[in-house]
Design an enzyme around this catalytic site. Structure first.
Site, PDB file in Angstrom:
ATOM      1  N   GLY A   1     107.534  41.874  24.332  1.00 19.10           N
ATOM      2  CA  GLY A   1     108.200  43.163  24.534  1.00 19.10           C
ATOM      3  C   GLY A   1     107.883  43.803  25.880  1.00 19.10           C
ATOM      4  O   GLY A   1     108.666  44.618  26.377  1.00 19.10           O
TER       5      GLY A   1
ATOM      6  N   GLU B   1     106.862  34.611  21.982  1.00 25.12           N
ATOM      7  CA  GLU B   1     107.241  34.844  20.577  1.00 25.12           C
ATOM      8  C   GLU B   1     107.310  33.589  19.717  1.00 25.12           C
ATOM      9  O   GLU B   1     106.916  33.621  18.557  1.00 25.12           O
ATOM     10  CB  GLU B   1     108.600  35.577  20.515  1.00 25.12           C
ATOM     11  CG  GLU B   1     108.532  37.047  20.910  1.00 25.12           C
ATOM     12  CD  GLU B   1     108.700  37.293  22.392  1.00 25.12           C
ATOM     13  OE1 GLU B   1     108.651  36.310  23.174  1.00 25.12           O
ATOM     14  OE2 GLU B   1     108.885  38.456  22.777  1.00 25.12           O
TER      15      GLU B   1
HETATM   16  N1  CAA Z   1      99.831  43.578  19.657  1.00 19.14           N
HETATM   17  C1  CAA Z   1      98.757  44.191  19.122  1.00 19.14           C
HETATM   18  N2  CAA Z   1      97.548  44.241  19.724  1.00 19.14           N
HETATM   19  C2  CAA Z   1      97.429  43.632  20.913  1.00 19.14           C
HETATM   20  C3  CAA Z   1      98.509  42.972  21.523  1.00 19.14           C
HETATM   21  C4  CAA Z   1      99.756  42.972  20.859  1.00 19.14           C
HETATM   22  N3  CAA Z   1     100.869  42.397  21.373  1.00 19.14           N
HETATM   23  N4  CAA Z   1      98.084  42.447  22.697  1.00 19.14           N
HETATM   24  C5  CAA Z   1      96.781  42.783  22.802  1.00 19.14           C
HETATM   25  N5  CAA Z   1      96.385  43.490  21.739  1.00 19.14           N
HETATM   26  C6  CAA Z   1      95.057  44.035  21.457  1.00 19.14           C
HETATM   27  C7  CAA Z   1      94.107  42.955  20.962  1.00 19.14           C
HETATM   28  O1  CAA Z   1      94.288  42.730  19.578  1.00 19.14           O
HETATM   29  C8  CAA Z   1      92.759  43.553  21.280  1.00 19.14           C
HETATM   30  O2  CAA Z   1      92.444  44.521  20.315  1.00 19.14           O
HETATM   31  P1  CAA Z   1      90.949  44.580  19.672  1.00 19.14           P
HETATM   32  O3  CAA Z   1      90.058  44.897  20.846  1.00 19.14           O
HETATM   33  O4  CAA Z   1      91.045  45.681  18.672  1.00 19.14           O
HETATM   34  O5  CAA Z   1      90.678  43.227  19.108  1.00 19.14           O
HETATM   35  C9  CAA Z   1      93.037  44.306  22.581  1.00 19.14           C
HETATM   36  O6  CAA Z   1      94.447  44.483  22.656  1.00 19.14           O
HETATM   37  C10 CAA Z   1      92.593  43.517  23.807  1.00 19.14           C
HETATM   38  O7  CAA Z   1      93.205  42.245  23.742  1.00 19.14           O
HETATM   39  P2  CAA Z   1      92.396  40.867  23.905  1.00 19.14           P
HETATM   40  O8  CAA Z   1      90.988  41.036  23.429  1.00 19.14           O
HETATM   41  O9  CAA Z   1      93.196  39.797  23.260  1.00 19.14           O
HETATM   42  O10 CAA Z   1      92.390  40.735  25.487  1.00 19.14           O
HETATM   43  P3  CAA Z   1      92.347  39.388  26.341  1.00 19.14           P
HETATM   44  O11 CAA Z   1      92.162  39.793  27.754  1.00 19.14           O
HETATM   45  O12 CAA Z   1      91.395  38.409  25.753  1.00 19.14           O
HETATM   46  O13 CAA Z   1      93.817  38.751  26.167  1.00 19.14           O
HETATM   47  C11 CAA Z   1      96.220  38.816  26.135  1.00 19.14           C
HETATM   48  C12 CAA Z   1      94.918  39.431  26.690  1.00 19.14           C
HETATM   49  C13 CAA Z   1      96.373  37.379  26.682  1.00 19.14           C
HETATM   50  C14 CAA Z   1      97.365  39.675  26.591  1.00 19.14           C
HETATM   51  C15 CAA Z   1      96.141  38.761  24.599  1.00 19.14           C
HETATM   52  O14 CAA Z   1      95.753  40.043  24.122  1.00 19.14           O
HETATM   53  C16 CAA Z   1      97.426  38.385  23.950  1.00 19.14           C
HETATM   54  O15 CAA Z   1      97.763  37.218  23.923  1.00 19.14           O
HETATM   55  N6  CAA Z   1      98.165  39.367  23.378  1.00 19.14           N
HETATM   56  C17 CAA Z   1      99.372  39.123  22.658  1.00 19.14           C
HETATM   57  C18 CAA Z   1     100.532  38.841  23.623  1.00 19.14           C
HETATM   58  C19 CAA Z   1     101.791  38.532  22.849  1.00 19.14           C
HETATM   59  O16 CAA Z   1     101.865  37.553  22.138  1.00 19.14           O
HETATM   60  N7  CAA Z   1     102.823  39.376  23.013  1.00 19.14           N
HETATM   61  C20 CAA Z   1     104.082  39.209  22.384  1.00 19.14           C
HETATM   62  C21 CAA Z   1     104.134  39.964  21.113  1.00 19.14           C
HETATM   63  S1  CAA Z   1     105.581  39.578  20.169  1.00 19.14           S
HETATM   64  C22 CAA Z   1     106.816  40.561  20.797  1.00 19.14           C
HETATM   65  O17 CAA Z   1     106.656  41.230  21.789  1.00 19.14           O
HETATM   66  C23 CAA Z   1     108.079  40.522  20.037  1.00 19.14           C
HETATM   67  C24 CAA Z   1     109.258  41.150  20.698  1.00 19.14           C
HETATM   68  O18 CAA Z   1     109.899  40.568  21.532  1.00 19.14           O
HETATM   69  C25 CAA Z   1     109.710  42.470  20.276  1.00 19.14           C
END
Ligand code: CAA
Length: 258
Positions: A108, A131
């Site tokens: 997103g 995704e």
């Molecule tokens: N949703 C909810 N929480 C999220 C998030 C997300 N998309 N991305 C990060 N966070 C949260 C983590 O859960 C974490 O929370 P806690 O400290 O409470 O555990 C906090 O943010 C910090 O994140 P990380 O510890 O994971 O940080 P990192 O530096 O190790 O990694 C990252 C960073 C690579 C961005 C990793 O957080 C990640 O992979 N995030 C998810 C990315 C993702 O898959 N996004 C797509 C979502 S689906 C979507 O967007 C659908 C759509 O089209 C509408």
């Protein structure tokens, strides 16, 4: 608004997604705040918007995975519509919107940047549509806008592989217009926005409309859209001012958005 801040500097509005603990992930409350921030933009006074994320690590790390994890089919569709409605509002917002992508722009977040007119980013930016690795499709316009902004083949590659790309690759494939250091990013965004704001506002708005609407129809219809919007400018004070300044060899122009 708990998760979005809105400030105005001169004629430029700056919207900042502010949920740093979750890397600015978009849950329903963040989306509502973003919509409310758009409601608050004074279109008489503000001539360009910048959209960015708080902190130094992330623009927006996607839709909130925790919130999405338990959705039913109908709720999933409704959540997609909620995001899509707001992103479409940004895409069709009357004034230009610059995405200053200051870190992760995943799912997103990448989709939010693509609903903006122009994307610039910092050198630590990471773009991607992860995704399919989560068992879903992109849901806030990614399947549609990515293939319209970059090549169809590259969009399919990014979406099917769920592989993230860094700033330099985003620049190479035209997903962003320029890459800056983190320190330079906001000054560059503000400079670009001020450059837009210095031009005749109705003409700029008409250009946005002509480009966006023209891309949806065939060329014969598209040039008619342009002709109408071109013609409309001749009813404005600012057309007289802009051309008058040229003819009088005057550098100063007083565009009044009328
Ligand atoms: N949703 C909810 N929480 C999220 C998030 C997300 N998309 N991305 C990060 N966070 C949260 C983590 O859960 C974490 O929370 P806690 O400290 O409470 O555990 C906090 O943010 C910090 O994140 P990380 O510890 O994971 O940080 P990192 O530096 O190790 O990694 C990252 C960073 C690579 C961005 C990793 O957080 C990640 O992979 N995030 C998810 C990315 C993702 O898959 N996004 C797509 C979502 S689906 C979507 O967007 C659908 C759509 O089209 C509408």
């Amino acid at each position: 608004m708990e998760f979005v801040t809105y400030e105005v500097e001169g004629q430029v509005g700056i919207i900042t997604i502010n949920r740093p603990k979750a890397l600015n992930a978009l849950n329903s409350a963040v989306l509502d705040d973003l919509n409310a921030a758009l409601d608050g933009v004074d279109l008489e006074a503000v001539r360009a918007l910048i959209l960015t994320g708080s902190g130094e690590k992330s623009f927006v790390a996607g839709a909130d995975i925790g919130e999405m994890s338990a959705l039913t089919k109908a709720e999933g569709e409704a959540f997609g519509k909620k995001g899509n409605d707001i992103f479409r509002r940004i895409e069709t917002f009357p004034i230009p919107v610059i995405a200053a992508v200051n870190g992760f722009a995943l799912g997103g977040g990448c989709e939010l940047s693509m609903s903006c007119d122009i994307r610039i980013c910092s050198d630590n930016a990471v773009f991607g549509q992860p995704e399919v690795g989560l068992g879903i499709t992109p849901g806030f316009g990614g399947t549609q806008r990515l293939a319209r902004i970059i090549s169809v083949g590259m969009a399919k590659q990014m979406i099917y592989t769920a592989r993230n790309i860094k700033a330099d690759e985003a620049l190479r494939i035209d997903l962003v217009n320029a890459v800056y250091t983190q320190e330079e990013l906001m000054p560059a965004a503000k400079k670009m926005a001020a450059g837009i704001a210095a031009n005749a506002p109705i003409a700029v708005r008409n250009c946005k409309k002509a480009i966006n609407e023209g891309l949806q129809v065939d060329m014969d219809q598209a040039i008619v859209i342009e002709e109408k919007l071109f013609g409309d400018c001749f009813e404005t004070h600012d057309q007289k001012e802009g051309m008058g300044a040229f003819l009088e060899k005057r550098k100063e122009k007083n565009f009044i958005n009328k």
